[in-house]
Design a protein around this motif. Structure first.
Motif: not given
Ligand code: AMP
Ligand code: GLY
Length: 423
Positions: A267, A210, A224, A283, A212, A287-290, A285
């Motif tokens: 993650f 990503d 994010g 993490n 960042k 990733g956002d935007p992954e 959960r």
């Protein structure tokens, strides 16, 4: 089967978009969802999680997928499982891998998982001692969840000490900073590796990267995430094998041994130093935007993978991933990441094509119109046989969309594009 996706971002929208093709799913609820998820399914809201669990029982929900970290750390997966609801997401105890950096570092040390040399402490004098022992730059981290802002890369000893002091006193991050981790700086390139886990077994998804920073060339403030792509050509198979055997496998074994089997997506934030992967962070959960670029890479079998994890039995689960690449470009509001926008009409000329689509985040719906309301508003996602093709598709999709103050990076996937050009 009816399912619930918990969360309100583009991550949750992208999971819904990927699952809508599943004929076994009769309906998707989003808790609470956003202005775009209500087109895919039904948005629901409750004044507390107890009411939500009651709803899941009454409606005989077949699977709950929890998107963000906060409800996981607070134990939503435990409450659901205690009531017999199949849930994709770790227990509160397992979610400490993300919820407490000190816990994660101690865990890595106990199970011999490669990570930066560190101490965790609540004592300023102890922090100073260790800081003086390290070379510059020095990394100081608040223990608890800080929405991605709890890490300082200090360029001087004074800055490191001041950061430690302000965290420990509660000035910078309140309770989350009253314990800190001080660690050595690792120099290399970063990689995100996602493993869908059933407590024992796991499925590794294509490595993602990503972006960042807010501005092109990885400059400006941390966000994010302004875009992502997968698979990352920076990672070769040997490296992924090392991540599996040195990081993911010992983590699942350790968590099981400690009585906290990990169910959900792990993650792994990795720094690759001279071909060796080091764990920077976990993490618990997607990733956002992954997530927005990983979901479209499932050709088939996503639901089975999610169910396999939730049932704690991934054995024999059949799935297939696409051969190509996926690139996602985030469009954010004017003053992101400092301020959210209130309500700006989104002009949508075209919603993408066969190889592209939009995953929506900070949007509200009024009548037939969508309005930007928040920080990160949407992600334009493109798919292609090469990174270049996928990138072009994503930017083409973005051309069909406009709202006041819209900002996005024009160089998403640049490292991969450079590599591809040189091939
Ligand atoms: P974290 O939330 O722990 O992943 O930290 C956020 C970001 O800080 C990471 O994505 C890295 O870019 C950077 N970072 C964290 N720890 C280190 C480290 N030990 N060495 C170098 N960079 C780091
Ligand atoms: N994109 C990084 C994250 O979701 O934490």
């Amino acid at each position: 089967m009816e399912i619930v996706i918990v969360g309100s971002g583009a991550r949750e929208h992208s999971i819904g978009l990927a699952l809508q093709k599943e004929c076994r799913i009769d309906g998707i609820y989003f808790y609470p969802g956003n202005g775009a998820t209500s087109k895919l399914g039904k948005n629901i809201n409750f004044s507390n999680d107890r009411e939500f669990v009651d709803f899941a029982i009454q409606e005989n929900i077949g699977l709950v997928i929890i998107g963000p970290e906060a409800p996981l750390v607070e134990g939503l997966a435990d409450s659901l499982r205690e009531n017999g609801i199949l849930t994709f997401g770790p227990s509160a105890k397992a979610a400490r891998l993300e919820g407490s950096k000190a816990y994660m570092k101690d865990f890595a040390k106990r199970y011999d998982i490669p990570t930066a040399r560190f101490i965790q402490t609540q004592d300023y004098a102890e922090a100073v001692n260790f800081i003086e022992d390290l070379n510059l730059p020095i990394v100081v981290k608040a223990d608890g969840l800080c929405a991605g802002k709890g890490v300082v890369i200090a360029q001087s000893y004074e800055e490191a000490k001041l950061s430690a002091k302000e965290m420990l006193s509660g000035k910078s991050f309140g309770e989350a900073g009253k314990k800190i981790v001080v660690e050595e700086f690792l120099e290399g390139f970063e990689l995100s590796v996602f493993a869908m886990c059933d407590g024992k077994d796991f499925i590794v998804l294509p490595p993602a990267q990503d972006h960042k920073r807010l501005q092109e060339g990885d400059k400006g403030p941390n966000t994010g995430g302004m875009g992502a792509y997968a698979p990352s050509p920076l990672a070769n198979e040997m490296l992924i094998e090392k991540v599996k055997s040195n990081i993911i496998k010992p983590t699942l074994e350790g968590m099981e041994k400690d009585g906290n089997p990990f169910v959900g997506v792990l993650f792994c934030g990795i720094m690759v130093v001279k071909d060796e992967p080091y764990l920077l962070e976990f993490n618990v959960r997607f990733g956002d935007p992954e997530c927005e670029v990983l979901m479209p890479l499932f050709k088939r079998g996503l639901l089975d993978c999610l169910l396999g994890c939730a049932k704690q039995d991934l054995k024999g689960v059949d799935y297939e991933l696409e051969e190509g690449y996926c690139v996602g470009v985030v469009a954010a509001s004017k003053d992101y990441p400092y301020k959210s926008c209130k309500k700006e009409l989104i002009h949508i000329e075209k919603q993408g094509s066969e190889d592209s689509h939009i995953s929506y985040a900070g949007v509200i719906k009024e009548g037939e119109e969508l309005y930007a309301s928040g920080g990160r508003i949407l992600v334009a996602v493109g798919k292609g046989r090469s990174v270049k093709e996928a990138t072009n598709k994503a930017y083409e999709a973005l051309k069909g969309i406009e709202f006041y103050g819209m900002q996005f990076r024009k160089d998403i996937a640049y490292q991969a594009l450079r590599l591809e050009e040189n091939e």
